[in-house]
Design a protein around this motif. Structure first.
Motif, PDB file in Angstrom:
ATOM      1  N   ALA A 142      31.709  21.353  17.584  1.00 20.27           N
ATOM      2  CA  ALA A 142      30.370  21.645  17.081  1.00 20.27           C
ATOM      3  C   ALA A 142      30.247  23.110  16.679  1.00 20.27           C
ATOM      4  O   ALA A 142      29.667  23.437  15.629  1.00 20.27           O
ATOM      5  CB  ALA A 142      29.328  21.295  18.143  1.00 20.27           C
ATOM      6  N   VAL A 143      30.809  24.013  17.489  1.00 21.98           N
ATOM      7  CA  VAL A 143      30.759  25.444  17.168  1.00 21.98           C
ATOM      8  C   VAL A 143      31.501  25.733  15.866  1.00 21.98           C
ATOM      9  O   VAL A 143      30.991  26.412  14.972  1.00 21.98           O
ATOM     10  CB  VAL A 143      31.350  26.280  18.325  1.00 21.98           C
ATOM     11  N   VAL A 144      32.704  25.203  15.747  1.00 16.48           N
ATOM     12  CA  VAL A 144      33.511  25.484  14.559  1.00 16.48           C
ATOM     13  C   VAL A 144      32.900  24.830  13.331  1.00 16.48           C
ATOM     14  O   VAL A 144      32.962  25.384  12.228  1.00 16.48           O
ATOM     15  CB  VAL A 144      34.964  25.003  14.771  1.00 16.48           C
ATOM     16  N   MET A 145      32.295  23.658  13.493  1.00 13.21           N
ATOM     17  CA  MET A 145      31.618  23.021  12.365  1.00 13.21           C
ATOM     18  C   MET A 145      30.473  23.875  11.859  1.00 13.21           C
ATOM     19  O   MET A 145      30.255  24.008  10.654  1.00 13.21           O
ATOM     20  CB  MET A 145      31.111  21.635  12.775  1.00 13.21           C
ATOM     21  N   HIS A 146      29.726  24.488  12.786  1.00 16.61           N
ATOM     22  CA  HIS A 146      28.633  25.371  12.366  1.00 16.61           C
ATOM     23  C   HIS A 146      29.166  26.637  11.708  1.00 16.61           C
ATOM     24  O   HIS A 146      28.550  27.178  10.794  1.00 16.61           O
ATOM     25  CB  HIS A 146      27.749  25.725  13.560  1.00 16.61           C
ATOM     26  N   LEU A 147      30.303  27.115  12.176  1.00 15.02           N
ATOM     27  CA  LEU A 147      30.937  28.252  11.512  1.00 15.02           C
ATOM     28  C   LEU A 147      31.319  27.873  10.090  1.00 15.02           C
ATOM     29  O   LEU A 147      31.181  28.677   9.153  1.00 15.02           O
ATOM     30  CB  LEU A 147      32.178  28.706  12.287  1.00 15.02           C
ATOM     31  N   ALA A 148      31.797  26.665   9.923  1.00 10.06           N
ATOM     32  CA  ALA A 148      32.149  26.203   8.578  1.00 10.06           C
ATOM     33  C   ALA A 148      30.908  26.098   7.702  1.00 10.06           C
ATOM     34  O   ALA A 148      30.925  26.482   6.524  1.00 10.06           O
ATOM     35  CB  ALA A 148      32.850  24.854   8.658  1.00 10.06           C
ATOM     36  N   GLN A 149      29.801  25.614   8.283  1.00  9.79           N
ATOM     37  CA  GLN A 149      28.557  25.515   7.526  1.00  9.79           C
ATOM     38  C   GLN A 149      28.031  26.892   7.143  1.00  9.79           C
ATOM     39  O   GLN A 149      27.379  27.060   6.118  1.00  9.79           O
ATOM     40  CB  GLN A 149      27.513  24.770   8.352  1.00  9.79           C
ATOM     41  N   SER A 150      28.318  27.881   7.973  1.00  9.54           N
ATOM     42  CA  SER A 150      27.891  29.245   7.670  1.00  9.54           C
ATOM     43  C   SER A 150      28.878  29.957   6.754  1.00  9.54           C
ATOM     44  O   SER A 150      28.702  31.139   6.463  1.00  9.54           O
ATOM     45  CB  SER A 150      27.746  30.042   8.977  1.00  9.54           C
ATOM     46  N   HIS A 151      29.944  29.246   6.329  1.00 13.68           N
ATOM     47  CA  HIS A 151      30.955  29.776   5.412  1.00 13.68           C
ATOM     48  C   HIS A 151      31.737  30.938   6.015  1.00 13.68           C
ATOM     49  O   HIS A 151      32.378  31.692   5.284  1.00 13.68           O
ATOM     50  CB  HIS A 151      30.312  30.217   4.083  1.00 13.68           C
ATOM     51  N   LEU A 152      31.689  31.088   7.333  1.00 13.89           N
ATOM     52  CA  LEU A 152      32.488  32.136   7.962  1.00 13.89           C
ATOM     53  C   LEU A 152      33.974  31.813   7.864  1.00 13.89           C
ATOM     54  O   LEU A 152      34.792  32.714   7.677  1.00 13.89           O
ATOM     55  CB  LEU A 152      32.084  32.295   9.426  1.00 13.89           C
TER      56      LEU A 152
END
Length: 300
Positions: free
Chosen positions: A52-62
């Motif tokens: 979930a954390v990494v998916m949100h990082l992906a959504q934030s384009h980090l």
């Protein structure tokens, strides 16, 4: 007739011995399944939160920002690697054949040219299958424990990351059997490398709970430092979770196969006992007929 009866009697005894073995193997596989399910259930929550954390990082384009500034984005080999998880042993029903068949279908769909892909094999059955067909097996790992440890996975992930960073391949998919329940399992192929937004498009549509995390982060000391910690944990958790999942399916398949073998042995014993009783009855009838015939002959 006596020889035939002895043959049937020997087959009954032999089948009973086989049933004892398969029943014992079923009990062992069931015990292993129960043990690994405890490990898997405790690990699923951790994996879900890391994803979930990494998916949100992906959504934030980090992730895309980090990948665009890293050497990984410069890979031009054009090759795809498939990390295929099978078992080292047999007598696990259709477990190995199913994952190999589904992997081959996935490969045919994405990289039909044999020169464009390679296999990273975890488990002897998969390694032997592809090596016997002259497929490029770039790495193999045998002897995964019945209850895998995190230390075993580190070597696999370290090797895969090194090969990726060296430009041996551009993409890596983890192919394994997902345990649903004791009578059902499904095939999964998850993208592990590179870790970019594309890798999480399918993940977001699966049954992974996003939890109550925000896609906005205040990062200290910087994005790169945080991701250097998070991404390796994600890679290790993905592979370790896949191996745990695959091993759970393996033990379940083994238990089911041995139960089926025991049931078949019981059915065969029933048929053989019926055959034995009929042959024995026929032999007794023949003996009685001969005795009666002899007595009648003596009367004359």
């Amino acid at each position: 007739m006596a020889e035939s009866i002895n043959d049937v009697k020997h087959r009954i005894a032999s089948t009973r011995n086989t049933r004892q073995i398969t029943t014992a193997m079923q009990m062992v596989s069931t015990a292993k399944l129960n043990r690994i399910q405890k490990h898997t259930s405790n690990y699923e929550e951790y994996v879900s939160r890391v994803k979930a954390v990494v998916m949100h990082l992906a959504q934030s384009h980090l992730l895309d920002k980090i990948n665009s500034s890293s050497n990984a984005s410069d890979h031009k080999s054009g090759k795809t690697a498939y990390l295929v998880i099978t078992s080292d042993r047999g007598m696990v029903g259709s477990y190995n054949s199913n994952v190999i068949r589904e992997t081959n279908n996935f490969i045919e769909e994405h990289t039909p040219n044999p020169d464009d892909y390679m296999i990273l094999a975890v488990g002897g059955n998969g390694a032997d299958f592809y090596k016997n067909r002259n497929v490029n097996v770039a790495y193999e790992y045998r002897g995964v424990s019945d209850i895998p440890t995190f230390a075993e996975v580190r070597e696999i992930v370290k090797t895969a990351n090194s090969m990726f960073e060296d430009g041996v391949f551009d993409k890596l998919y983890v192919c394994y059997t997902h345990f649903v329940n004791r009578i059902s399992s499904t095939f999964r192929a998850e993208k592990m490398l590179p870790m970019d937004s594309e890798a999480f498009e399918e993940e977001s549509s699966k049954d992974i709970k996003a939890h109550d995390f925000s896609a906005e982060y205040e990062i200290e000391p910087d994005e790169s430092a945080v991701l250097k910690v998070v991404l390796p944990q994600y890679a290790q958790s993905l592979v370790f979770g896949a191996i745990l999942d695959a091993k759970t399916s393996e033990h379940s398949s083994s238990s089911t196969a041995m139960q089926s073998a025991s049931d078949n042995a019981s059915d065969l014993i029933s048929r053989l006992e019926l055959q034995y009783n009929r042959a024995r009855q026929a032999a007794i009838t023949t003996e009685i007929t001969e005795i009666v015939g002899g007595q009648e002959a003596l009367k004359h």
